[in-house]
Design a protein around this motif. Structure first.
Motif, short mmCIF file in Angstrom:
data_model
loop_
_atom_site.label_atom_id
_atom_site.label_comp_id
_atom_site.label_asym_id
_atom_site.label_seq_id
_atom_site.Cartn_x
_atom_site.Cartn_y
_atom_site.Cartn_z
N ASN A 14 10.89 57.62 25.00
CA ASN A 14 10.12 58.63 25.71
C ASN A 14 8.62 58.43 25.56
OD1 ASN A 14 10.25 61.00 27.38
ND2 ASN A 14 9.49 62.19 25.64
N ARG A 40 8.10 57.66 29.21
CA ARG A 40 9.50 57.67 29.62
C ARG A 40 9.98 56.27 30.00
NH1 ARG A 40 12.09 62.18 31.30
NH2 ARG A 40 10.64 63.15 29.83
N GLN A 43 13.63 55.79 31.15
CA GLN A 43 14.12 56.48 32.35
C GLN A 43 15.33 55.76 32.94
OE1 GLN A 43 11.13 56.87 35.45
NE2 GLN A 43 12.69 56.82 37.05
N GLY A 142 14.08 59.52 21.65
CA GLY A 142 14.54 59.74 23.01
C GLY A 142 15.89 59.11 23.28
N VAL A 172 16.27 62.07 25.56
CA VAL A 172 16.37 61.56 26.93
C VAL A 172 17.83 61.22 27.26
CG1 VAL A 172 15.68 59.72 28.51
CG2 VAL A 172 14.00 60.69 26.91
N VAL A 278 13.20 67.17 28.74
CA VAL A 278 14.18 66.59 27.82
C VAL A 278 14.26 67.32 26.48
CG1 VAL A 278 14.02 64.30 28.84
CG2 VAL A 278 12.54 64.89 26.90
#
Length: 331
Positions: A14, A40, A43, A142, A172, A278
């Motif tokens: 992240n 991010r 992603q 994340g 995430v 998130v």
């Protein structure tokens, strides 16, 4: 006293962080305070196993900014560490080449076990003397969450790693995998809890977390949720670092923000804009890890752990301290 000036970069799923510090026999002394950018990078990596083009562009902008900062300082070395998302991405060569082009160093994609060790080093480098050992350090990222247990301070130093495990759960990853509605539906939350618990079961097979007397939580999710539990109107790392939070308060704030809409979360200036969507996924992981370690402690020695200590010092500090010490040893 001999010293070196080193730059450490921690690139996670992240966020990406930079720290420049002078390292000597007494520890670290900041030259450039920590710089954080939410990019991010991870992603959709859990789904596609590739970095998205827009994520790579965000990463490029942040790395170029860091290169500009480092151009103003004479450093003896730069260590760029990449973690969960980069471990999982099939097109990581593109990312690694971009970093090398801008910074002159290639990212080191470290395994979860090394990530855990470095997080423990960073977190325990500044622990208060009155904390009861053994410590279990939890670094909630994340894409992955590291659980590390130290010594008891008698048979093994409290700052020495005894066992560690890296779980493929994080803010995430859990959000993209399970929490698809806004706000999340009960069934989505239950699925996320089952997923996290299965990973904790695996972690406990490697880490006897029940031996712990103190839980130390590090990472942006942990410190953000800590600030919210404290009722801070804006995030202040000086107030968060080292604070002890009762688990009942942590559970309450985690559940409240998990069940909010993103627009409701957006009204809290305590939460970094890059974590708005998130933070609920992180809250699920954090609540389950706290509850499971506390229960394991009750089963192991009869007393559950009823609080945790938040720390601003984790993987990035460990990267800088370890790298600086190795450079000094090589002189």
């Amino acid at each position: 006293m001999e010293s070196v000036v080193v730059a450490g970069i921690d690139c996670g799923t992240n966020s990406i962080r930079l720290k420049v510090a002078r390292v000597d026999g007494h520890g670290m002394h900041e030259v450039v305070p920590r710089v954080l950018r939410v990019i991010r990078l991870g992603q959709d990596v859990d789904k596609t196993h590739r970095f998205a083009d827009e994520a790579l562009e965000r990463a490029r902008a942040a790395v170029a900014e860091f290169a500009g900062i480092l151009a103003g300082h004479r450093v003896d070395g730069i260590r760029f560490v990449a973690t969960s998302a980069t471990r999982d991405a099939e097109n990581r060569e593109e990312f690694e080449s971009m970093v090398e082009e801008l910074l002159g160093v290639r990212p080191e994609v470290i395994p979860g076990t090394e990530e855990a060790d470095l997080s423990f080093l960073g977190a325990t480098s500044v622990v208060e003397r009155d904390l009861a050992a053994p410590y279990v350090v939890v670094d909630l990222g994340g894409g992955s969450t590291e659980m590390v247990l130290g010594g008891d301070g008698v048979d093994a130093p409290a700052t020495q790693v005894q066992a560690a495990f890296s779980m493929d759960v994080g803010s995430v990853r859990m959000t993209e995998r399970h929490l698809l509605s806004d706000p999340p539906a009960d069934a989505e939350i239950e699925a996320a809890v089952r997923d996290v618990d299965a990973h904790i079961d695996e972690a406990f097979a490697h880490v006897p977390a029940g031996r712990a007397r103190t839980i130390i939580g590090v990472s942006g999710t942990v410190t953000t949720m800590t600030a919210l539990a404290m009722g801070l109107k804006e995030y202040d790392h000086r107030l968060v670092d080292g604070v002890r939070v009762p688990l009942r308060d942590a559970y309450a704030v985690n559940d409240r923000f998990l069940r909010m809409t993103r627009e409701e979360r957006r009204t809290y200036r305590t939460i970094h804009p890059g974590r708005i969507d998130v933070v609920g996924g992180g809250a699920v992981v954090w609540s389950r890890v706290l509850a499971r370690i506390s229960e394991a402690a009750r089963e192991d020695h009869g007393t559950p752990i009823d609080s945790f200590v938040a720390s601003e010092h984790g993987l990035l500090d460990g990267i800088v301290l370890d790298f600086g010490r190795r450079l000094l040893a090589g002189r």
